[in-house]
Design an enzyme around this catalytic site. Sequence first.
Site, PDB file in Angstrom:
ATOM      1  N   ASP A 142       0.801  -1.309  -0.072  1.00 30.67           N
ATOM      2  CA  ASP A 142      -0.045   0.069  -0.135  1.00 30.67           C
ATOM      3  C   ASP A 142       0.766   1.162   0.051  1.00 30.67           C
ATOM      4  O   ASP A 142       1.747   1.383   0.909  1.00 30.67           O
ATOM      5  CB  ASP A 142      -0.747   0.019   1.246  1.00 30.67           C
ATOM      6  CG  ASP A 142      -1.851   1.205   1.443  1.00 30.67           C
ATOM      7  OD1 ASP A 142      -1.219   2.442   1.462  1.00 30.67           O
ATOM      8  OD2 ASP A 142      -2.947   1.144   1.396  1.00 30.67           O
ATOM      9  N   ASP A 160       0.176   7.301  -9.859  1.00 26.70           N
ATOM     10  CA  ASP A 160      -0.692   6.978 -10.867  1.00 26.70           C
ATOM     11  C   ASP A 160      -1.466   6.036 -10.795  1.00 26.70           C
ATOM     12  O   ASP A 160      -1.290   4.727 -11.048  1.00 26.70           O
ATOM     13  CB  ASP A 160       0.226   6.202 -12.092  1.00 26.70           C
ATOM     14  CG  ASP A 160      -0.361   6.118 -13.457  1.00 26.70           C
ATOM     15  OD1 ASP A 160      -1.489   6.261 -13.522  1.00 26.70           O
ATOM     16  OD2 ASP A 160       0.296   5.620 -14.390  1.00 26.70           O
TER      17      ASP A 160
END
Length: 181
Positions: A142, A160
Site C-alpha cells: 500500500d 498513477d
Amino acid sequence: FSFLSAYIMCKRKFHWIYGGIFIMIFPFLTLGTETTLIPSNFGEVEVRDNTLFINGRLQCVGDTSFGEIEIAKLALDNFNKEVNVLVVGLGCGLTSKAVLDDPSVISLDIVEINSKVVDVSNYFNSSRISLNDPRTTLIIDDAAQYIKQTDKKYDIIIIDAENPTIIHSSPLYTVEYFKLI
C-alpha cells in the site's frame, strides 16, 4: 502546501499538480463485454485488447496512452539533475517506462498494491521494459503505508493510481498523505 491550478486533460484521464506532486485521477468507465477476470483483494483484474481494467474500470491502454507519458515528462522537466523517482501504481507500465526513458533517472521504485496487476504485466511492453530495467525496484505494498514507513527520499513522486473514491486508493488523497510527501 500551495495548490497549483494546473490542470491537464488527456485521454479521459485528469491530471493536476498539488504542491509539486503530480496526480492522476481515472474516471469511472466500463467498456465492452464480460471476459475472464482475475480476482484479487483490490478488484478483479482484466486484460482485454491490450487494455487493463480493474472491476471493469479502464486503467490504461497498452503502450499508447498519452496521459501517462506526458505526466512523467512534466515531472522530469522540472529537474536538471540526477533523480530518484517513486511511481505509485504499475498499471500498463507507461508512466514507469516514460520515467526510465529519461537519462537523469538513477532509480525508480514502483509501489503497486495489487499483485495481480504485476501478474498480468507481461501483456504490456512498457511493463516488461520497466520491470526489467536495472534501475527499477518493484514494491508490492500500500503506497500510503510504504511512504509512512520508508526512510528513502525521492526527488519525484508520481501518483498513477485509481480515483480517490476507490477505497484502497483514498488514503493517497488525504491531507495526511500529502504532508508525508
